[in-house]
Design a protein around this motif. Structure first.
Motif, PDB file in Angstrom:
ATOM      1  N   TRP A   1     -14.660 -27.305 -18.132  1.00 42.50           N
ATOM      2  CA  TRP A   1     -14.521 -25.860 -18.409  1.00 42.50           C
ATOM      3  C   TRP A   1     -15.348 -25.026 -17.427  1.00 42.50           C
ATOM      4  CZ3 TRP A   1     -11.606 -22.659 -21.413  1.00 42.50           C
ATOM      5  CH2 TRP A   1     -12.016 -21.323 -21.458  1.00 42.50           C
ATOM      6  N   ASP A   2     -16.637 -25.341 -17.295  1.00 43.81           N
ATOM      7  CA  ASP A   2     -17.530 -24.533 -16.456  1.00 43.81           C
ATOM      8  C   ASP A   2     -17.104 -24.536 -14.992  1.00 43.81           C
ATOM      9  OD1 ASP A   2     -19.019 -23.832 -18.671  1.00 43.81           O
ATOM     10  OD2 ASP A   2     -20.600 -25.305 -18.306  1.00 43.81           O
ATOM     11  N   ASP A   3     -16.578 -25.670 -14.511  1.00 43.98           N
ATOM     12  CA  ASP A   3     -16.115 -25.756 -13.115  1.00 43.98           C
ATOM     13  C   ASP A   3     -14.947 -24.808 -12.868  1.00 43.98           C
ATOM     14  OD1 ASP A   3     -17.936 -27.798 -12.340  1.00 43.98           O
ATOM     15  OD2 ASP A   3     -16.629 -29.300 -13.264  1.00 43.98           O
ATOM     16  N   VAL A   4     -13.947 -24.864 -13.743  1.00 45.53           N
ATOM     17  CA  VAL A   4     -12.749 -24.034 -13.563  1.00 45.53           C
ATOM     18  C   VAL A   4     -13.083 -22.558 -13.784  1.00 45.53           C
ATOM     19  CG1 VAL A   4     -10.385 -23.577 -14.361  1.00 45.53           C
ATOM     20  CG2 VAL A   4     -11.220 -25.939 -14.221  1.00 45.53           C
TER      21      VAL A   4
ATOM     22  N   PHE B   1      -2.992 -30.000 -19.716  1.00 44.10           N
ATOM     23  CA  PHE B   1      -2.765 -30.902 -20.846  1.00 44.10           C
ATOM     24  C   PHE B   1      -1.265 -31.109 -21.065  1.00 44.10           C
ATOM     25  CE2 PHE B   1      -7.086 -29.704 -22.926  1.00 44.10           C
ATOM     26  CZ  PHE B   1      -7.739 -30.479 -21.979  1.00 44.10           C
ATOM     27  N   ASP B   2      -0.506 -30.074 -20.794  1.00 43.46           N
ATOM     28  CA  ASP B   2       0.940 -30.153 -20.922  1.00 43.46           C
ATOM     29  C   ASP B   2       1.534 -31.158 -19.929  1.00 43.46           C
ATOM     30  OD1 ASP B   2       2.901 -29.075 -22.520  1.00 43.46           O
ATOM     31  OD2 ASP B   2       3.502 -27.580 -21.038  1.00 43.46           O
ATOM     32  N   ARG B   3       0.886 -31.272 -18.779  1.00 42.05           N
ATOM     33  CA  ARG B   3       1.441 -32.104 -17.691  1.00 42.05           C
ATOM     34  C   ARG B   3       0.508 -33.248 -17.313  1.00 42.05           C
ATOM     35  NH1 ARG B   3       3.112 -26.807 -14.337  1.00 42.05           N
ATOM     36  NH2 ARG B   3       4.728 -26.090 -15.770  1.00 42.05           N
ATOM     37  N   ILE B   4      -0.337 -33.650 -18.235  1.00 44.67           N
ATOM     38  CA  ILE B   4      -1.353 -34.671 -17.943  1.00 44.67           C
ATOM     39  C   ILE B   4      -0.733 -35.962 -17.409  1.00 44.67           C
ATOM     40  CG2 ILE B   4      -1.472 -35.572 -20.322  1.00 44.67           C
ATOM     41  CD1 ILE B   4      -4.634 -35.070 -18.335  1.00 44.67           C
ATOM     42  N   GLU B   5       0.482 -36.272 -17.875  1.00 46.61           N
ATOM     43  CA  GLU B   5       1.104 -37.527 -17.427  1.00 46.61           C
ATOM     44  C   GLU B   5       1.459 -37.495 -15.944  1.00 46.61           C
ATOM     45  OE1 GLU B   5       4.341 -34.795 -18.238  1.00 46.61           O
ATOM     46  OE2 GLU B   5       2.628 -35.346 -19.480  1.00 46.61           O
ATOM     47  N   THR B   6       1.485 -36.311 -15.325  1.00 47.31           N
ATOM     48  CA  THR B   6       1.804 -36.216 -13.890  1.00 47.31           C
ATOM     49  C   THR B   6       0.557 -36.358 -13.012  1.00 47.31           C
ATOM     50  OG1 THR B   6       1.547 -33.814 -13.745  1.00 47.31           O
ATOM     51  CG2 THR B   6       3.732 -34.638 -14.407  1.00 47.31           C
ATOM     52  N   PHE B   7      -0.626 -36.394 -13.642  1.00 44.43           N
ATOM     53  CA  PHE B   7      -1.854 -36.510 -12.856  1.00 44.43           C
ATOM     54  C   PHE B   7      -1.906 -37.856 -12.138  1.00 44.43           C
ATOM     55  CE2 PHE B   7      -6.297 -37.997 -12.498  1.00 44.43           C
ATOM     56  CZ  PHE B   7      -6.717 -37.104 -11.523  1.00 44.43           C
ATOM     57  N   ASP B   8      -2.228 -37.814 -10.848  1.00 43.80           N
ATOM     58  CA  ASP B   8      -2.334 -39.017 -10.014  1.00 43.80           C
ATOM     59  C   ASP B   8      -3.806 -39.402  -9.900  1.00 43.80           C
ATOM     60  OD1 ASP B   8      -2.492 -40.866  -7.959  1.00 43.80           O
ATOM     61  OD2 ASP B   8      -1.097 -39.800  -6.635  1.00 43.80           O
ATOM     62  N   GLU B   9      -4.158 -40.583 -10.398  1.00 43.01           N
ATOM     63  CA  GLU B   9      -5.556 -41.051 -10.417  1.00 43.01           C
ATOM     64  C   GLU B   9      -6.171 -41.219  -9.029  1.00 43.01           C
ATOM     65  OE1 GLU B   9      -3.290 -42.293 -12.538  1.00 43.01           O
ATOM     66  OE2 GLU B   9      -4.175 -41.851 -14.493  1.00 43.01           O
ATOM     67  N   ASN B  10      -5.350 -41.158  -7.976  1.00 40.80           N
ATOM     68  CA  ASN B  10      -5.893 -41.262  -6.610  1.00 40.80           C
ATOM     69  C   ASN B  10      -6.655 -39.996  -6.216  1.00 40.80           C
ATOM     70  OD1 ASN B  10      -4.836 -43.869  -6.095  1.00 40.80           O
ATOM     71  ND2 ASN B  10      -2.827 -42.953  -5.744  1.00 40.80           N
ATOM     72  N   TYR B  11      -6.505 -38.950  -7.005  1.00 37.59           N
ATOM     73  CA  TYR B  11      -7.177 -37.679  -6.728  1.00 37.59           C
ATOM     74  C   TYR B  11      -8.243 -37.421  -7.785  1.00 37.59           C
ATOM     75  CZ  TYR B  11      -3.176 -37.112  -3.682  1.00 37.59           C
ATOM     76  OH  TYR B  11      -2.234 -37.313  -2.718  1.00 37.59           O
ATOM     77  N   LYS B  12      -9.143 -36.509  -7.475  1.00 35.31           N
ATOM     78  CA  LYS B  12     -10.168 -36.128  -8.448  1.00 35.31           C
ATOM     79  C   LYS B  12      -9.547 -35.167  -9.474  1.00 35.31           C
ATOM     80  CE  LYS B  12     -14.524 -36.415  -5.834  1.00 35.31           C
ATOM     81  NZ  LYS B  12     -14.631 -37.821  -6.053  1.00 35.31           N
TER      82      LYS B  12
ATOM     83  N   LYS C   1     -11.015 -32.867 -11.235  1.00 35.28           N
ATOM     84  CA  LYS C   1     -11.517 -31.505 -11.021  1.00 35.28           C
ATOM     85  C   LYS C   1     -10.685 -30.788  -9.950  1.00 35.28           C
ATOM     86  CE  LYS C   1     -15.595 -29.068  -9.340  1.00 35.28           C
ATOM     87  NZ  LYS C   1     -16.989 -29.218  -8.927  1.00 35.28           N
ATOM     88  N   THR C   2     -10.357 -31.494  -8.861  1.00 32.95           N
ATOM     89  CA  THR C   2      -9.551 -30.905  -7.776  1.00 32.95           C
ATOM     90  C   THR C   2      -8.176 -30.512  -8.304  1.00 32.95           C
ATOM     91  OG1 THR C   2     -10.713 -32.333  -6.224  1.00 32.95           O
ATOM     92  CG2 THR C   2      -8.703 -31.288  -5.420  1.00 32.95           C
TER      93      THR C   2
ATOM     94  N   LEU D   1      -7.399 -29.754 -11.434  1.00 30.50           N
ATOM     95  CA  LEU D   1      -7.560 -28.570 -12.296  1.00 30.50           C
ATOM     96  C   LEU D   1      -7.744 -27.292 -11.470  1.00 30.50           C
ATOM     97  CD1 LEU D   1      -9.951 -29.910 -15.091  1.00 30.50           C
ATOM     98  CD2 LEU D   1      -7.581 -29.171 -15.395  1.00 30.50           C
ATOM     99  N   ILE D   2      -8.572 -27.365 -10.435  1.00 30.07           N
ATOM    100  CA  ILE D   2      -8.821 -26.191  -9.588  1.00 30.07           C
ATOM    101  C   ILE D   2      -7.524 -25.758  -8.907  1.00 30.07           C
ATOM    102  CG2 ILE D   2     -10.032 -25.349  -7.518  1.00 30.07           C
ATOM    103  CD1 ILE D   2     -11.922 -25.553  -9.959  1.00 30.07           C
ATOM    104  N   THR D   3      -6.723 -26.726  -8.473  1.00 30.52           N
ATOM    105  CA  THR D   3      -5.432 -26.414  -7.838  1.00 30.52           C
ATOM    106  C   THR D   3      -4.503 -25.711  -8.829  1.00 30.52           C
ATOM    107  OG1 THR D   3      -5.687 -28.324  -6.395  1.00 30.52           O
ATOM    108  CG2 THR D   3      -3.469 -27.399  -6.571  1.00 30.52           C
ATOM    109  N   ILE D   4      -4.436 -26.227 -10.047  1.00 28.37           N
ATOM    110  CA  ILE D   4      -3.619 -25.580 -11.087  1.00 28.37           C
ATOM    111  C   ILE D   4      -4.125 -24.154 -11.316  1.00 28.37           C
ATOM    112  CG2 ILE D   4      -3.066 -25.570 -13.565  1.00 28.37           C
ATOM    113  CD1 ILE D   4      -3.126 -28.672 -13.426  1.00 28.37           C
ATOM    114  N   SER D   5      -5.430 -24.017 -11.411  1.00 29.60           N
ATOM    115  CA  SER D   5      -6.059 -22.717 -11.650  1.00 29.60           C
ATOM    116  C   SER D   5      -5.722 -21.723 -10.533  1.00 29.60           C
ATOM    117  CB  SER D   5      -7.574 -22.930 -11.766  1.00 29.60           C
ATOM    118  OG  SER D   5      -8.242 -21.718 -11.894  1.00 29.60           O
ATOM    119  N   LYS D   6      -5.832 -22.208  -9.300  1.00 28.21           N
ATOM    120  CA  LYS D   6      -5.527 -21.377  -8.135  1.00 28.21           C
ATOM    121  C   LYS D   6      -4.065 -20.924  -8.176  1.00 28.21           C
ATOM    122  CE  LYS D   6      -7.556 -23.327  -4.590  1.00 28.21           C
ATOM    123  NZ  LYS D   6      -7.752 -24.119  -3.369  1.00 28.21           N
ATOM    124  N   ASN D   7      -3.170 -21.861  -8.499  1.00 28.20           N
ATOM    125  CA  ASN D   7      -1.738 -21.536  -8.555  1.00 28.20           C
ATOM    126  C   ASN D   7      -1.420 -20.538  -9.662  1.00 28.20           C
ATOM    127  OD1 ASN D   7      -1.210 -23.209  -6.393  1.00 28.20           O
ATOM    128  ND2 ASN D   7      -0.642 -24.952  -7.659  1.00 28.20           N
ATOM    129  N   ILE D   8      -2.072 -20.676 -10.803  1.00 25.20           N
ATOM    130  CA  ILE D   8      -1.862 -19.714 -11.896  1.00 25.20           C
ATOM    131  C   ILE D   8      -2.304 -18.326 -11.445  1.00 25.20           C
ATOM    132  CG2 ILE D   8      -2.701 -19.002 -14.184  1.00 25.20           C
ATOM    133  CD1 ILE D   8      -2.661 -22.007 -14.953  1.00 25.20           C
TER     134      ILE D   8
END
Length: 181
Positions: free
Chosen positions: A26-29, A55-66, A68-69, A71-78
Motif C-alpha cells: 500500500w505505502d509503495d503505491v 487482485f482482479d487480474r492476479i492470475e496474469t502476474f508473471d513471477e519473473n517480475y517484481k 511492486k513493479t 503494481l506501480i505499472t498498473i498504478s501509472k496506467n490508471i
C-alpha cells in the motif's frame, strides 16, 4: 508470509494473501502516486483502483517480475487513463472492470472485523469519526446498515472490487486507531 507465497495463494483466492499484499505494498503505491499528483485523496483513489485491478487480474502476474513493479505499472496506467478520460474529479471516474469482477474476498471475519465488533459502540463511533469521510461511509454502510458488497457498490457507484479494497483499508486503519489506546 513471503511475497512469492502470498502471490501464489492470492491466485488461489486466499483472503489472507490479499490482505498481506495490500498491507505490504500500500505505502509503495500510495507514495508513488502522491509524488506524482500531490493530492492525497486522488492518490488514495488511484491506489484503491490499483489494488482492485491487480487482485482482479492476479492470475496474469508473471513471477519473473517484481510484484511492486507490476503494481506501480498498473498504478501509472490508471493515472494516465484518468488524465486521458477527463479533467473531472477522479472520484467521478468509474472503472469499467465490473464485467470481469470475481470474488476476491471471502465473507469470514478477519482479525480486524473481530476487533471492531468487540469495541463498545460509543467508543467505536468516536474512533470511526477519526477516519477520512469516505472510510467512515464505507464502514457505516457495511457494519451499521449491513449492506452487502454489491449493495455498497451500487450505493457508492463504484466497482465491487474498489469497495472491497476500500473496506479492507478502512478496517485496517480503524483497527490501528482502536489498538493505539
Amino acid at each position: 508470509m513471503e511475497v512469492i507465497e502470498a502471490i501464489k495463494r492470492a491466485k488461489e483466492n486466499d483472503q489472507k494473501a490479499f490482505n498481506f499484499l495490500l498491507d505490504t505494498y500500500w505505502d509503495d503505491v500510495y507514495g508513488f502516486q502522491l509524488k506524482r499528483i500531490e493530492n492525497e485523496n486522488d492518490a488514495e483513489d488511484i491506489t484503491i483502483q490499483t489494488f482492485s485491478r491487480a487482485f482482479d487480474r492476479i492470475e496474469t502476474f508473471d513471477e519473473n517480475y517484481k510484484f511492486k513493479t507490476w503494481l506501480i505499472t498498473i498504478s501509472k496506467n490508471i493515472h494516465i487513463d484518468l488524465l486521458r478520460k477527463s479533467k473531472n474529479s477522479i472520484s467521478q471516474v468509474i472503472s469499467n472492470d465490473d464485467k470481469s469482477v470475481y470474488q476476491i474476498l471471502d465473507e469470514s471475519p478477519s482479525p480486524e472485523d473481530e476487533l471492531i465488533t468487540e469495541q463498545h459502540l460509543a467508543k467505536l463511533l468516536r474512533d470511526i469519526k477519526k477516519l477520512k469521510p469516505h472510510y467512515q461511509e464505507i464502514i457505516n454502510l457495511r457494519y451499521f446498515q449491513e449492506l452487502s458488497y454489491k449493495e455498497i457498490s451500487i450505493e457508492l457507484k463504484e466497482p465491487i472490487n474498489n469497495v472491497k479494497v476500500k473496506l479492507l483499508r478502512a478496517k485496517k486503519l480503524l483497527a490501528e486507531i482502536i489498538q493505539e489506546k
